[in-house]
Design a protein around this motif. Structure first.
Motif, mmCIF file in Angstrom:
data_model
loop_
_atom_site.group_PDB
_atom_site.id
_atom_site.type_symbol
_atom_site.label_atom_id
_atom_site.label_comp_id
_atom_site.label_asym_id
_atom_site.label_seq_id
_atom_site.Cartn_x
_atom_site.Cartn_y
_atom_site.Cartn_z
ATOM 1 N N GLU A 89 0.829 -1.199 0.000
ATOM 2 C CA GLU A 89 0.000 0.000 0.000
ATOM 3 C C GLU A 89 0.866 1.253 0.000
ATOM 4 N N ALA A 90 0.416 2.233 -0.770
ATOM 5 C CA ALA A 90 1.034 3.551 -0.756
ATOM 6 C C ALA A 90 -0.014 4.549 -0.299
ATOM 7 N N ILE A 91 0.367 5.402 0.635
ATOM 8 C CA ILE A 91 -0.522 6.443 1.120
ATOM 9 C C ILE A 91 0.083 7.781 0.701
ATOM 10 N N VAL A 92 -0.699 8.528 -0.057
ATOM 11 C CA VAL A 92 -0.237 9.800 -0.608
ATOM 12 C C VAL A 92 -1.090 10.920 -0.027
ATOM 13 N N THR A 93 -0.425 11.949 0.468
ATOM 14 C CA THR A 93 -1.105 13.119 1.007
ATOM 15 C C THR A 93 -0.756 14.323 0.142
ATOM 16 N N GLY A 94 -1.771 15.095 -0.200
ATOM 17 C CA GLY A 94 -1.562 16.294 -1.005
ATOM 18 C C GLY A 94 -2.751 16.546 -1.898
ATOM 19 N N HIS A 95 -2.479 17.187 -3.024
ATOM 20 C CA HIS A 95 -3.525 17.520 -4.000
ATOM 21 C C HIS A 95 -3.072 17.004 -5.357
ATOM 22 N N ALA A 96 -3.138 15.712 -5.563
ATOM 23 C CA ALA A 96 -2.692 15.116 -6.814
ATOM 24 C C ALA A 96 -3.826 14.330 -7.461
ATOM 25 N N ASN A 97 -3.785 14.264 -8.766
ATOM 26 C CA ASN A 97 -4.760 13.528 -9.547
ATOM 27 C C ASN A 97 -4.476 12.025 -9.435
ATOM 28 N N ILE A 98 -5.488 11.241 -9.104
ATOM 29 C CA ILE A 98 -5.306 9.794 -8.911
ATOM 30 C C ILE A 98 -4.754 9.110 -10.159
ATOM 31 N N GLU A 99 -5.229 9.516 -11.321
ATOM 32 C CA GLU A 99 -4.743 8.900 -12.563
ATOM 33 C C GLU A 99 -3.265 9.199 -12.777
ATOM 34 N N THR A 100 -2.837 10.395 -12.395
ATOM 35 C CA THR A 100 -1.430 10.775 -12.519
ATOM 36 C C THR A 100 -0.573 9.960 -11.556
ATOM 37 N N LEU A 101 -1.077 9.730 -10.355
ATOM 38 C CA LEU A 101 -0.346 8.917 -9.378
ATOM 39 C C LEU A 101 -0.193 7.483 -9.882
ATOM 40 N N ILE A 102 -1.268 6.916 -10.393
ATOM 41 C CA ILE A 102 -1.219 5.548 -10.916
ATOM 42 C C ILE A 102 -0.250 5.468 -12.098
ATOM 43 N N ALA A 103 -0.283 6.468 -12.968
ATOM 44 C CA ALA A 103 0.636 6.489 -14.117
ATOM 45 C C ALA A 103 2.092 6.548 -13.658
ATOM 46 N N ALA A 104 2.363 7.285 -12.583
ATOM 47 C CA ALA A 104 3.730 7.382 -12.054
ATOM 48 C C ALA A 104 4.205 6.028 -11.541
ATOM 49 N N VAL A 105 3.327 5.294 -10.872
ATOM 50 C CA VAL A 105 3.685 3.966 -10.362
ATOM 51 C C VAL A 105 3.939 3.008 -11.528
ATOM 52 N N ILE A 106 3.091 3.063 -12.548
ATOM 53 C CA ILE A 106 3.268 2.214 -13.724
ATOM 54 C C ILE A 106 4.587 2.536 -14.422
ATOM 55 N N GLU A 107 4.892 3.833 -14.535
ATOM 56 C CA GLU A 107 6.157 4.263 -15.154
ATOM 57 C C GLU A 107 7.362 3.719 -14.380
ATOM 58 N N ALA A 108 7.205 3.566 -13.059
ATOM 59 C CA ALA A 108 8.277 3.032 -12.208
ATOM 60 C C ALA A 108 8.400 1.508 -12.334
ATOM 61 N N GLY A 109 7.427 0.872 -13.021
ATOM 62 C CA GLY A 109 7.524 -0.557 -13.272
ATOM 63 C C GLY A 109 6.597 -1.434 -12.459
ATOM 64 N N PHE A 110 5.615 -0.825 -11.813
ATOM 65 C CA PHE A 110 4.699 -1.564 -10.949
ATOM 66 C C PHE A 110 3.263 -1.299 -11.382
ATOM 67 N N GLU A 111 2.334 -2.010 -10.799
ATOM 68 C CA GLU A 111 0.910 -1.812 -11.070
ATOM 69 C C GLU A 111 0.274 -1.143 -9.861
ATOM 70 N N ALA A 112 -0.745 -0.337 -10.102
ATOM 71 C CA ALA A 112 -1.421 0.339 -9.000
ATOM 72 C C ALA A 112 -2.889 0.553 -9.327
ATOM 73 N N LYS A 113 -3.679 0.614 -8.265
ATOM 74 C CA LYS A 113 -5.089 0.977 -8.382
ATOM 75 C C LYS A 113 -5.482 1.632 -7.079
ATOM 76 N N GLN A 114 -6.578 2.366 -7.103
ATOM 77 C CA GLN A 114 -7.037 3.006 -5.868
ATOM 78 C C GLN A 114 -7.495 1.933 -4.894
ATOM 79 N N ALA A 115 -7.035 2.051 -3.652
ATOM 80 C CA ALA A 115 -7.362 1.051 -2.624
ATOM 81 C C ALA A 115 -8.681 1.393 -1.963
#
Length: 69
Positions: free
Chosen positions: A43-69
């Motif tokens: 699990e990753a917990i992110v605090t701030g004002h970021a777009n969920i799709e952008t966060l997921i794309a960043a994780v995918i770019e890093a080589g992993f899969e992500a979805k909203q928990a």
């Protein structure tokens, strides 16, 4: 405006380096104030004002899969 907390389920992380790479990728997203990645729970917990799709794309770019928990 208060910060939002977003929880992501991240799969594909198998070591501390993986978790660190995920954390680094998420911290690079505009609007992110704080990131906490837990390798054991996947699990990753992110605090701030970021777009969920952008966060997921960043994780995918890093080589992993992500979805909203």
């Amino acid at each position: 405006m208060s910060n939002e907390t977003i929880r992501l389920s991240v799969t594909g992380m198998s070591c501390g380096h993986c978790a660190a790479s995920t954390e680094k990728a998420l911290k690079a997203v505009d609007g992110v104030e704080q990131v906490s990645v837990n390798l054991e729970s996947g699990e990753a917990i992110v605090t701030g004002h970021a777009n969920i799709e952008t966060l997921i794309a960043a994780v995918i770019e890093a080589g992993f899969e992500a979805k909203q928990a």
